[in-house]
Write a protein that holds these residues in place. Structure first.
Motif, PDB file in Angstrom:
ATOM      1  N   ASN A  34       0.822  -1.215   0.000  1.00  0.00           N
ATOM      2  CA  ASN A  34       0.000   0.000   0.000  1.00  0.00           C
ATOM      3  C   ASN A  34       0.852   1.259   0.000  1.00  0.00           C
ATOM      4  O   ASN A  34       0.525   2.233  -0.678  1.00  0.00           O
ATOM      5  CB  ASN A  34      -0.956   0.002   1.186  1.00  0.00           C
ATOM      6  N   LEU A  35       1.959   1.257   0.732  1.00  0.00           N
ATOM      7  CA  LEU A  35       2.861   2.412   0.729  1.00  0.00           C
ATOM      8  C   LEU A  35       3.479   2.616  -0.650  1.00  0.00           C
ATOM      9  O   LEU A  35       3.600   3.743  -1.128  1.00  0.00           O
ATOM     10  CB  LEU A  35       3.967   2.232   1.779  1.00  0.00           C
ATOM     11  N   LEU A  36       3.875   1.527  -1.287  1.00  0.00           N
ATOM     12  CA  LEU A  36       4.484   1.627  -2.616  1.00  0.00           C
ATOM     13  C   LEU A  36       3.465   2.088  -3.656  1.00  0.00           C
ATOM     14  O   LEU A  36       3.810   2.839  -4.570  1.00  0.00           O
ATOM     15  CB  LEU A  36       5.083   0.287  -3.023  1.00  0.00           C
ATOM     16  N   LYS A  37       2.224   1.661  -3.528  1.00  0.00           N
ATOM     17  CA  LYS A  37       1.192   2.080  -4.478  1.00  0.00           C
ATOM     18  C   LYS A  37       0.849   3.559  -4.345  1.00  0.00           C
ATOM     19  O   LYS A  37       0.428   4.190  -5.316  1.00  0.00           O
ATOM     20  CB  LYS A  37      -0.075   1.247  -4.289  1.00  0.00           C
ATOM     21  N   ARG A  38       1.021   4.117  -3.157  1.00  0.00           N
ATOM     22  CA  ARG A  38       0.711   5.539  -2.947  1.00  0.00           C
ATOM     23  C   ARG A  38       1.693   6.458  -3.656  1.00  0.00           C
ATOM     24  O   ARG A  38       1.380   7.612  -3.923  1.00  0.00           O
ATOM     25  CB  ARG A  38       0.723   5.877  -1.459  1.00  0.00           C
ATOM     26  N   ASN A  62      10.537   9.253   2.138  1.00  0.00           N
ATOM     27  CA  ASN A  62       9.454   9.897   1.388  1.00  0.00           C
ATOM     28  C   ASN A  62       8.214   9.012   1.324  1.00  0.00           C
ATOM     29  O   ASN A  62       7.098   9.498   1.374  1.00  0.00           O
ATOM     30  CB  ASN A  62       9.905  10.258  -0.031  1.00  0.00           C
ATOM     31  N   LEU A  63       8.402   7.710   1.200  1.00  0.00           N
ATOM     32  CA  LEU A  63       7.258   6.787   1.187  1.00  0.00           C
ATOM     33  C   LEU A  63       6.496   6.847   2.504  1.00  0.00           C
ATOM     34  O   LEU A  63       5.261   6.816   2.519  1.00  0.00           O
ATOM     35  CB  LEU A  63       7.730   5.357   0.954  1.00  0.00           C
ATOM     36  N   LEU A  64       7.215   6.956   3.589  1.00  0.00           N
ATOM     37  CA  LEU A  64       6.575   6.986   4.902  1.00  0.00           C
ATOM     38  C   LEU A  64       5.924   8.332   5.187  1.00  0.00           C
ATOM     39  O   LEU A  64       5.008   8.404   6.003  1.00  0.00           O
ATOM     40  CB  LEU A  64       7.586   6.642   6.000  1.00  0.00           C
ATOM     41  N   ASP A  65       6.367   9.405   4.515  1.00  0.00           N
ATOM     42  CA  ASP A  65       5.800  10.738   4.738  1.00  0.00           C
ATOM     43  C   ASP A  65       4.571  11.010   3.882  1.00  0.00           C
ATOM     44  O   ASP A  65       3.819  11.926   4.179  1.00  0.00           O
ATOM     45  CB  ASP A  65       6.842  11.814   4.432  1.00  0.00           C
TER      46      ASP A  65
END
Length: 66
Positions: A34-38, A62-65
């Motif tokens: 889900n994080l990668l898809k965002r 950046n993925l986590l933000d």
């Protein structure tokens, strides 16, 4: 969803069978997916994004933000 997880993470290769470990890893893989898809800025497949996140601390942050 299983096909996407298998392509991006190689789920069929995993042999985790100790108590709840398989369920725990499945949850972590789905969160990661889900994080990668965002991330819409990177024009690459999920597998490449996952490898990029492993190698690049700034990209992972950046993925986590998002």
């Amino acid at each position: 969803m299983h096909w996407v997880l298998d392509i991006a993470f190689g789920v069929d290769q995993y042999r985790v069978r100790v108590e709840n470990a398989a369920q725990n890893f499945a949850i972590l893989r789905r969160i990661t997916l889900n994080l990668l898809k965002r991330d819409t800025n990177t024009k690459a497949g999920l597998k490449i994004r996952r490898l990029k996140a492993c190698a690049n601390d700034q990209y992972r942050a950046n993925l986590l933000d998002l």
